[in-house]
Design a protein around this motif. Structure first.
Motif, PDB file in Angstrom:
ATOM      1  N   PHE A   1       6.866  14.484  24.813  1.00  0.00           N
ATOM      2  CA  PHE A   1       8.500  14.622  25.133  1.00  0.00           C
ATOM      3  C   PHE A   1       9.001  15.086  23.817  1.00  0.00           C
ATOM      4  O   PHE A   1       8.928  13.983  22.592  1.00  0.00           O
ATOM      5  CB  PHE A   1       9.093  13.289  25.787  1.00  0.00           C
ATOM      6  N   HIS A   2       9.385  16.357  23.797  1.00  0.00           N
ATOM      7  CA  HIS A   2      10.550  16.472  22.793  1.00  0.00           C
ATOM      8  C   HIS A   2      11.533  16.685  23.157  1.00  0.00           C
ATOM      9  O   HIS A   2      12.626  17.325  23.601  1.00  0.00           O
ATOM     10  CB  HIS A   2       9.845  17.604  22.633  1.00  0.00           C
ATOM     11  N   VAL A   3      12.501  15.444  21.573  1.00  0.00           N
ATOM     12  CA  VAL A   3      13.668  15.647  21.166  1.00  0.00           C
ATOM     13  C   VAL A   3      14.649  16.418  20.782  1.00  0.00           C
ATOM     14  O   VAL A   3      13.686  15.929  19.005  1.00  0.00           O
ATOM     15  CB  VAL A   3      13.955  14.414  21.219  1.00  0.00           C
ATOM     16  N   GLY A   4      15.574  17.444  20.527  1.00  0.00           N
ATOM     17  CA  GLY A   4      15.796  18.092  19.241  1.00  0.00           C
ATOM     18  C   GLY A   4      17.237  17.577  18.293  1.00  0.00           C
ATOM     19  O   GLY A   4      17.606  16.262  18.628  1.00  0.00           O
ATOM     20  N   GLN A   5      17.446  18.183  17.908  1.00  0.00           N
ATOM     21  CA  GLN A   5      19.014  18.344  16.753  1.00  0.00           C
ATOM     22  C   GLN A   5      19.683  17.839  18.277  1.00  0.00           C
ATOM     23  O   GLN A   5      20.243  18.761  19.640  1.00  0.00           O
ATOM     24  CB  GLN A   5      19.535  19.166  16.663  1.00  0.00           C
ATOM     25  N   PRO A   6      20.875  16.908  18.290  1.00  0.00           N
ATOM     26  CA  PRO A   6      21.672  15.879  19.242  1.00  0.00           C
ATOM     27  C   PRO A   6      22.990  17.138  19.408  1.00  0.00           C
ATOM     28  O   PRO A   6      23.118  17.794  20.338  1.00  0.00           O
ATOM     29  CB  PRO A   6      22.310  14.942  18.862  1.00  0.00           C
ATOM     30  N   ILE A   7      22.922  18.366  18.187  1.00  0.00           N
ATOM     31  CA  ILE A   7      24.662  19.151  18.188  1.00  0.00           C
ATOM     32  C   ILE A   7      23.646  20.348  17.941  1.00  0.00           C
ATOM     33  O   ILE A   7      23.196  20.228  16.654  1.00  0.00           O
ATOM     34  CB  ILE A   7      25.063  18.988  17.781  1.00  0.00           C
ATOM     35  N   THR A   8      23.072  21.180  18.402  1.00  0.00           N
ATOM     36  CA  THR A   8      22.616  22.397  18.110  1.00  0.00           C
ATOM     37  C   THR A   8      22.906  23.413  17.753  1.00  0.00           C
ATOM     38  O   THR A   8      24.495  23.704  18.296  1.00  0.00           O
ATOM     39  CB  THR A   8      21.874  23.029  19.764  1.00  0.00           C
ATOM     40  N   GLU A   9      22.810  24.663  17.226  1.00  0.00           N
ATOM     41  CA  GLU A   9      23.430  25.355  17.126  1.00  0.00           C
ATOM     42  C   GLU A   9      22.524  27.395  16.751  1.00  0.00           C
ATOM     43  O   GLU A   9      21.211  26.680  17.155  1.00  0.00           O
ATOM     44  CB  GLU A   9      24.034  25.558  15.265  1.00  0.00           C
ATOM     45  N   GLY A  10      23.180  28.488  16.802  1.00  0.00           N
ATOM     46  CA  GLY A  10      22.528  29.359  17.098  1.00  0.00           C
ATOM     47  C   GLY A  10      21.291  29.802  18.491  1.00  0.00           C
ATOM     48  O   GLY A  10      21.901  28.734  19.572  1.00  0.00           O
ATOM     49  N   ASP A  11      20.535  29.793  18.156  1.00  0.00           N
ATOM     50  CA  ASP A  11      19.289  30.089  19.364  1.00  0.00           C
ATOM     51  C   ASP A  11      18.731  28.576  19.646  1.00  0.00           C
ATOM     52  O   ASP A  11      17.646  28.526  20.670  1.00  0.00           O
ATOM     53  CB  ASP A  11      18.282  31.310  19.168  1.00  0.00           C
ATOM     54  N   MET A  12      19.040  27.139  19.393  1.00  0.00           N
ATOM     55  CA  MET A  12      18.265  26.232  19.637  1.00  0.00           C
ATOM     56  C   MET A  12      18.148  25.607  20.762  1.00  0.00           C
ATOM     57  O   MET A  12      19.513  25.430  21.090  1.00  0.00           O
ATOM     58  CB  MET A  12      18.733  24.921  18.285  1.00  0.00           C
ATOM     59  N   PRO A  13      17.579  25.318  21.363  1.00  0.00           N
ATOM     60  CA  PRO A  13      17.655  24.891  22.739  1.00  0.00           C
ATOM     61  C   PRO A  13      18.326  23.415  22.298  1.00  0.00           C
ATOM     62  O   PRO A  13      18.184  22.683  21.874  1.00  0.00           O
ATOM     63  CB  PRO A  13      16.478  24.655  23.304  1.00  0.00           C
ATOM     64  N   LYS A  14      18.616  23.052  24.021  1.00  0.00           N
ATOM     65  CA  LYS A  14      19.357  22.367  23.873  1.00  0.00           C
ATOM     66  C   LYS A  14      18.381  21.216  24.949  1.00  0.00           C
ATOM     67  O   LYS A  14      17.594  21.272  25.234  1.00  0.00           O
ATOM     68  CB  LYS A  14      20.758  21.997  25.288  1.00  0.00           C
ATOM     69  N   ASN A  15      18.942  19.499  24.489  1.00  0.00           N
ATOM     70  CA  ASN A  15      17.723  18.449  24.681  1.00  0.00           C
ATOM     71  C   ASN A  15      17.929  18.508  25.858  1.00  0.00           C
ATOM     72  O   ASN A  15      18.839  18.659  26.911  1.00  0.00           O
ATOM     73  CB  ASN A  15      18.503  17.267  24.108  1.00  0.00           C
ATOM     74  N   ILE A  16      16.859  17.925  26.854  1.00  0.00           N
ATOM     75  CA  ILE A  16      16.865  17.473  28.298  1.00  0.00           C
ATOM     76  C   ILE A  16      16.043  16.282  27.947  1.00  0.00           C
ATOM     77  O   ILE A  16      15.760  15.846  27.369  1.00  0.00           O
ATOM     78  CB  ILE A  16      15.720  18.411  29.295  1.00  0.00           C
ATOM     79  N   PHE A  17      17.087  15.370  29.058  1.00  0.00           N
ATOM     80  CA  PHE A  17      16.337  14.057  29.102  1.00  0.00           C
ATOM     81  C   PHE A  17      16.353  13.218  30.531  1.00  0.00           C
ATOM     82  O   PHE A  17      17.315  14.174  31.719  1.00  0.00           O
ATOM     83  CB  PHE A  17      17.960  12.999  28.965  1.00  0.00           C
ATOM     84  N   PRO A  18      15.402  13.009  30.584  1.00  0.00           N
ATOM     85  CA  PRO A  18      15.584  12.475  32.054  1.00  0.00           C
ATOM     86  C   PRO A  18      16.439  11.057  32.589  1.00  0.00           C
ATOM     87  O   PRO A  18      16.257   9.792  31.981  1.00  0.00           O
ATOM     88  CB  PRO A  18      13.804  11.078  31.802  1.00  0.00           C
ATOM     89  N   ALA A  19      16.836  11.879  33.043  1.00  0.00           N
ATOM     90  CA  ALA A  19      18.053  10.694  34.090  1.00  0.00           C
ATOM     91  C   ALA A  19      17.435   9.550  34.676  1.00  0.00           C
ATOM     92  O   ALA A  19      17.879   8.249  34.252  1.00  0.00           O
ATOM     93  CB  ALA A  19      18.476  11.675  35.512  1.00  0.00           C
ATOM     94  N   GLU A  20      16.482   9.319  35.017  1.00  0.00           N
ATOM     95  CA  GLU A  20      15.703   8.128  35.687  1.00  0.00           C
ATOM     96  C   GLU A  20      15.592   6.783  34.979  1.00  0.00           C
ATOM     97  O   GLU A  20      15.523   5.787  34.955  1.00  0.00           O
ATOM     98  CB  GLU A  20      14.189   8.638  36.227  1.00  0.00           C
ATOM     99  N   VAL A  21      15.417   7.561  33.551  1.00  0.00           N
ATOM    100  CA  VAL A  21      15.309   6.398  32.468  1.00  0.00           C
ATOM    101  C   VAL A  21      16.418   7.056  31.165  1.00  0.00           C
ATOM    102  O   VAL A  21      16.356   7.607  30.780  1.00  0.00           O
ATOM    103  CB  VAL A  21      13.991   6.769  31.786  1.00  0.00           C
TER     104      VAL A  21
END
Length: 318
Positions: A106-126
């Motif tokens: 599971f990949h987590v990236g920058q909390p605040i995105t800029e440019g074409d950077m994809p936003k983070n995805i987090f599991p609602a169940e955890v």
């Protein structure tokens, strides 16, 4: 001059670099440079990650990976080329290998995105997964910047040389689950938890895993196990830094071997932080790292171009 063959990776104290004592700082710079020039790996203490935070992160990560596969795949988005969210079993194959690694992540990236950077995805169940991965991401990003200051000084560059190159860079925290091997006899030949590979990025920061298995390839071709004390994290050179320094600082091939047969039905968890340069960063070999004994090895490309090439080689991007 022949380099010494190390039986274990060197151990250093980051407090020496941040102490304010010029002698301790200079000694640290030379020692990390020497280690990266030889085996490409060091163990570091006083890195900023508390044992409490590490424990809470592992609890959250394990809770997610123990969920049913059909729940986990809700967070898998192939169009992101594995750069955010969940990547399922059998999806990543190390460069030059024909068997997928025995893992999911599971990949987590920058909390605040800029440019074409994809936003983070987090599991609602955890819900705690977001909290602790984000905290560790920010901790390791700061630690990584400090280490890059030391590396810059070793290379004869200004101490802040990497600062703008990694500012809001697309670094990734990877939560890894090497799942149990329920039927060892049914394993395809050559299938391992992580086949021999080099990391893509500038440097990798790795907290202690839940089980042994990590090995690095020494200069003479011998594999040696990597172990860290509880208070240490492992740092290694990635391919981007290797390219920039024309292989002066070495991205060392490493792997995660399968456990002994009696432990094959157990999980292994590991959480590396891959520190990336901004996509526009020029990885052209530094002139100071090119000479008659070490001619230029790599063609010029940007960090973004190199990442794109490697994601295709790994099978994550079509």
């Amino acid at each position: 001059m022949e380099q010494a063959l190390l039986d274990e990776i060197p151990s250093l104290d980051l407090a020496d670099f941040t102490s304010g004592d010029p002698e301790r700082k200079a000694k640290f710079v030379q020692e990390i440079g020497k280690a990266f020039n030889n085996i490409g790996f060091v163990a570091i203490k006083n890195h900023g990650l508390t044992e409490e935070l590490r424990g809470k992160l592992y609890e959250a990560v394990q809770k997610f990976f123990y969920q049913p596969d059909e729940l986990k795949t809700k967070y898998e988005f192939p169009e992101l080329a594995g750069q955010r969210g969940y990547v399922g079993k059998g999806k990543e194959t190390a460069k030059g290998h024909n068997r997928p690694d025995l893992k999911e992540f599971f990949h987590v990236g920058q909390p605040i995105t800029e440019g074409d950077m994809p936003k983070n995805i987090f599991p609602a169940e955890v819900p705690e997964f977001e909290k602790y991965t984000s905290e560790v991401y920010q901790t390791f990003e700061q630690t990584g910047k400090t280490l890059l200051r030391a590396i810059a000084l070793y290379l004869g560059l200004s101490e802040d040389y990497f600062e703008e190159k990694v500012k809001n860079g697309d670094s990734i925290l990877r939560a890894l689950h090497y799942f149990p091997i329920e039927n060892p006899d049914a394993l395809p030949e050559g299938a391992v938890r992580a086949a021999a590979h080099g990391d893509i990025n500038l440097i990798t920061l790795l907290m202690g895993a839940s089980a042994e298995g990590l090995e690095v390839l020494r200069l003479d071709g011998k594999w040696i196990p990597v172990t860290a004390l509880p208070e240490q994290i492992i740092i290694n050179v990635g391919d981007m830094l290797d390219r920039l320094t024309n292989h002066k600082l070495k991205s060392t091939i490493h792997r995660v071997v399968n456990p002994p047969r009696e432990k094959m039905k157990t999980s292994r968890f590991s959480i590396p932080f891959f520190m990336h340069a901004r996509p526009e960063t020029d990885l052209t070999c530094l002139e100071s790292c090119i000479d008659a004994n070490n001619p230029r090895r790599y063609e010029s490309m940007t960090a973004g171009e190199f990442l794109d090439e490697r994601l295709r080689e790994l099978g994550l991007k079509k």
